[in-house]
Design a protein around this motif. Structure first.
Motif, mmCIF file in Angstrom:
data_model
loop_
_atom_site.group_PDB
_atom_site.id
_atom_site.type_symbol
_atom_site.label_atom_id
_atom_site.label_comp_id
_atom_site.label_asym_id
_atom_site.label_seq_id
_atom_site.Cartn_x
_atom_site.Cartn_y
_atom_site.Cartn_z
ATOM 1 N N ASP A 183 8.450 8.635 -31.587
ATOM 2 C CA ASP A 183 9.052 8.901 -30.544
ATOM 3 C C ASP A 183 8.965 9.688 -29.365
ATOM 4 O O ASP A 183 7.192 10.212 -29.929
ATOM 5 N N LEU A 184 8.214 8.554 -28.600
ATOM 6 C CA LEU A 184 6.990 8.891 -27.290
ATOM 7 C C LEU A 184 7.527 9.837 -26.181
ATOM 8 O O LEU A 184 8.898 9.681 -25.858
ATOM 9 N N VAL A 185 6.875 10.533 -26.267
ATOM 10 C CA VAL A 185 7.382 11.893 -25.175
ATOM 11 C C VAL A 185 6.042 11.443 -23.578
ATOM 12 O O VAL A 185 5.096 11.708 -23.825
ATOM 13 N N VAL A 186 6.852 11.434 -22.562
ATOM 14 C CA VAL A 186 6.165 11.352 -20.788
ATOM 15 C C VAL A 186 6.487 12.482 -20.245
ATOM 16 O O VAL A 186 7.548 12.547 -19.947
ATOM 17 N N PRO A 187 5.974 12.028 -18.942
ATOM 18 C CA PRO A 187 6.442 13.570 -18.479
ATOM 19 C C PRO A 187 6.559 12.373 -16.941
ATOM 20 O O PRO A 187 6.055 11.106 -16.854
ATOM 21 N N THR A 188 8.011 13.038 -16.090
ATOM 22 C CA THR A 188 8.179 11.589 -15.359
ATOM 23 C C THR A 188 7.588 12.340 -13.535
ATOM 24 O O THR A 188 7.083 13.006 -13.525
ATOM 25 N N GLY A 189 7.667 11.390 -13.158
ATOM 26 C CA GLY A 189 6.464 11.326 -11.738
ATOM 27 C C GLY A 189 5.285 11.818 -11.420
ATOM 28 O O GLY A 189 4.755 11.937 -10.240
ATOM 29 N N GLU A 190 4.678 10.909 -12.194
ATOM 30 C CA GLU A 190 3.492 10.776 -12.548
ATOM 31 C C GLU A 190 2.742 9.642 -13.312
ATOM 32 O O GLU A 190 3.688 9.652 -14.260
ATOM 33 N N LYS A 191 1.475 9.354 -13.024
ATOM 34 C CA LYS A 191 0.955 7.736 -14.159
ATOM 35 C C LYS A 191 0.979 8.791 -15.866
ATOM 36 O O LYS A 191 0.132 9.824 -15.501
ATOM 37 N N VAL A 192 1.299 8.172 -16.158
ATOM 38 C CA VAL A 192 0.855 8.022 -17.496
ATOM 39 C C VAL A 192 -0.076 7.120 -17.945
ATOM 40 O O VAL A 192 0.540 5.597 -18.304
ATOM 41 N N PHE A 193 -1.643 7.320 -18.353
ATOM 42 C CA PHE A 193 -2.433 6.536 -18.873
ATOM 43 C C PHE A 193 -2.074 6.231 -20.387
ATOM 44 O O PHE A 193 -1.577 6.986 -20.793
ATOM 45 N N PHE A 194 -1.876 4.226 -20.838
ATOM 46 C CA PHE A 194 -1.488 4.038 -21.488
ATOM 47 C C PHE A 194 -3.230 3.732 -22.415
ATOM 48 O O PHE A 194 -3.204 2.689 -21.554
ATOM 49 N N ASN A 195 -3.894 4.088 -24.032
ATOM 50 C CA ASN A 195 -5.201 3.040 -24.284
ATOM 51 C C ASN A 195 -4.691 2.403 -25.469
ATOM 52 O O ASN A 195 -3.435 3.381 -26.368
ATOM 53 N N LEU A 196 -4.464 1.043 -25.892
ATOM 54 C CA LEU A 196 -3.394 0.792 -26.756
ATOM 55 C C LEU A 196 -4.678 -0.374 -27.202
ATOM 56 O O LEU A 196 -5.744 -0.461 -27.389
ATOM 57 N N LYS A 197 -4.025 -0.395 -28.682
ATOM 58 C CA LYS A 197 -5.203 -0.890 -29.723
ATOM 59 C C LYS A 197 -4.246 -1.020 -31.088
ATOM 60 O O LYS A 197 -2.973 -0.214 -31.566
ATOM 61 N N GLY A 198 -4.450 -2.051 -32.112
ATOM 62 C CA GLY A 198 -4.222 -2.773 -32.833
ATOM 63 C C GLY A 198 -4.309 -1.496 -34.434
ATOM 64 O O GLY A 198 -6.127 -1.672 -34.767
ATOM 65 N N ALA A 199 -3.957 -1.448 -35.627
ATOM 66 C CA ALA A 199 -4.736 -1.202 -36.476
ATOM 67 C C ALA A 199 -4.877 -2.378 -38.084
ATOM 68 O O ALA A 199 -5.256 -2.464 -38.478
ATOM 69 N N ASP A 200 -3.891 -3.357 -37.619
ATOM 70 C CA ASP A 200 -3.550 -4.090 -38.416
ATOM 71 C C ASP A 200 -3.743 -5.747 -37.953
ATOM 72 O O ASP A 200 -5.084 -6.799 -38.299
ATOM 73 N N VAL A 201 -2.554 -5.781 -36.924
ATOM 74 C CA VAL A 201 -2.951 -7.355 -36.586
ATOM 75 C C VAL A 201 -2.051 -7.098 -35.007
ATOM 76 O O VAL A 201 -2.686 -6.500 -34.697
ATOM 77 N N LYS A 202 -2.225 -7.736 -34.227
ATOM 78 C CA LYS A 202 -1.336 -7.912 -32.547
ATOM 79 C C LYS A 202 -0.281 -7.611 -32.763
ATOM 80 O O LYS A 202 0.352 -8.507 -33.883
ATOM 81 N N HIS A 203 -0.186 -6.634 -31.926
ATOM 82 C CA HIS A 203 1.346 -6.190 -31.284
ATOM 83 C C HIS A 203 1.103 -6.132 -29.725
ATOM 84 O O HIS A 203 -0.011 -6.564 -28.955
ATOM 85 N N SER A 204 2.058 -6.271 -29.458
ATOM 86 C CA SER A 204 2.740 -5.853 -27.937
ATOM 87 C C SER A 204 3.373 -4.628 -27.677
ATOM 88 O O SER A 204 4.140 -4.875 -28.416
ATOM 89 N N PHE A 205 2.134 -3.662 -26.686
ATOM 90 C CA PHE A 205 3.415 -2.686 -26.185
ATOM 91 C C PHE A 205 4.274 -3.018 -25.076
ATOM 92 O O PHE A 205 3.081 -3.325 -24.033
#
Length: 374
Positions: free
Chosen positions: A160-182
């Protein structure tokens, strides 16, 4: 022969209906109902592409129809020979220039929005450190669940990802095992999570659109990653800024595992601490654990991402996770008897941090959703 033709017509009808139904969607999961700045820009690009394609189809269809109609053998006779246009420089310039112009019309906004949406310079301050004035969430994709670490707050959640509305939310993405896609279809995206590097981007969530979706959106893995790829989803709870800050404050107050009062839940906690704790953290600072962080498991939307959130389904999941989500890494980890599983489930359902952050009833009623790990 008649039966064969009937089956063919049925298949054709279903194919046409499938094409139309493919465009249907709901506020919490459809790319055709964008819920933020990035989603709207990407939707507009789709509209431009579709308009150009329709224009090309209409022009070609009309030209073809006119040519066929005027060139009928009954009208022009058997010996008619059409005018040869091979080597006509004027025509060659026309049918070469038109596609180039259309590609330029499509390329300009595409390139512009690609660079704009890839601009993450706000994530870093003048000292080259993470900017504390913006929301940064580090996302780690596992088979088959998601981990979310809030950069400045030291809070970790799963599923469950919780984010604020009305502003930019930045994400750093990485995979722990194989390639995924967010990917959060309604908000925009998607971007790969790689094992050997970090990809970054931002999304914006509109508060009005969040209210229309009961403040819940779907997130999905959009890269084939194993036998349970289709079951690897997460939920996004988009809150007003004040509610988001309150949620973070509630999470940060949990310095020790939430203690069960008595009875089966208390016994379940003892069993959990002697077995499951080896893989699952129950404090919001447990990043990098083998399994999902369970600090606020009682507030989750689904069990194992696909089952209605209740104790009975949780018991079934702990008892035989392989039958629910093939290839998951929880299978065979814990050797608990039925009584112990019941008590552990009772304990996990008590792990609640805040029950007041948004209306979650809509998705909780859905029993056929696809999603991620526990």
């Amino acid at each position: 022969m008649k039966n064969s033709w009937t089956k063919t017509k049925f298949i054709m009808l279903m194919s046409v209906l499938t094409m139309f139904l493919a465009g249907c969607g709901e506020n919490h999961l459809s790319t055709l109902k964008p819920a933020g700045e990035v989603g709207r820009q990407q939707f507009n690009l789709m509209v431009i592409s579709i308009v150009i394609m329709i224009l090309v189809i209409v022009v070609v269809t009309v030209a073809f129809s006119i040519a066929v109609f005027k060139s009928r053998r009954s009208q022009l006779g058997e010996d008619f020979k059409p005018k040869q246009v091979a080597g006509n420089h004027t025509l060659e310039v026309i049918w070469t220039s038109i596609p180039i112009v259309l590609l330029i019309i499509l390329a300009i906004p595409t390139v512009y929005f690609t660079f704009q949406q890839g601009d993450t310079t706000e994530m870093v301050n003048a000292k080259g450190e993470a900017n504390e004035d913006v929301t940064i969430i580090n996302v780690t994709a596992h088979q088959y669940w998601w981990e979310f670490e809030y950069e400045h707050e030291g809070v970790v959640t799963s599923q469950d990802l919780v984010v604020p509305t009305g502003e930019k939310v930045f994400f750093n993405l990485k995979g722990a095992d194989v390639k995924h896609s967010f990917w959060i279809p309604a908000a925009g995206g998607k971007l790969d999570t790689n094992v050997d590097g970090v990809n970054s981007f931002f999304l914006v969530f509109d508060d009005d659109k969040a209210q229309d979706a009961d403040r819940l959106f779907y997130g999905k893995c959009a890269e084939l990653c194993g036998p349970s790829h289709a079951l690897m989803d997460f939920k996004v709870n988009a809150l007003e800024k004040d509610d988001y800050e309150q949620w973070l404050a509630d999470m940060k107050q949990i310095e020790e595992p939430i203690q069960a009062d008595a009875g089966d839940a208390k016994e379940g906690q003892d069993i959990f601490n002697n077995s499951c704790i080896g893989c699952h953290a129950v404090t919001p600072t447990g990043a990098g654990a083998v399994g999902p962080n369970l600090t606020n498991f009682g507030d989750r939307e689904l069990v194992a991402g696909i089952l209605e959130h209740n104790k009975e389904n949780l018991v079934d999941w702990i008892k035989d996770p392989e039958s629910i989500k093939p290839g998951n890494k929880m299978t065979g980890k814990y050797q608990l008897n039925d009584e112990e599983i019941e008590k552990v489930a009772e304990y996990l359902m008590t792990l609640k941090v805040d029950e007041g952050t948004g209306d979650k009833s809509k998705l909780r009623e859905s029993k056929d959703e696809e999603g991620g790990d526990k």
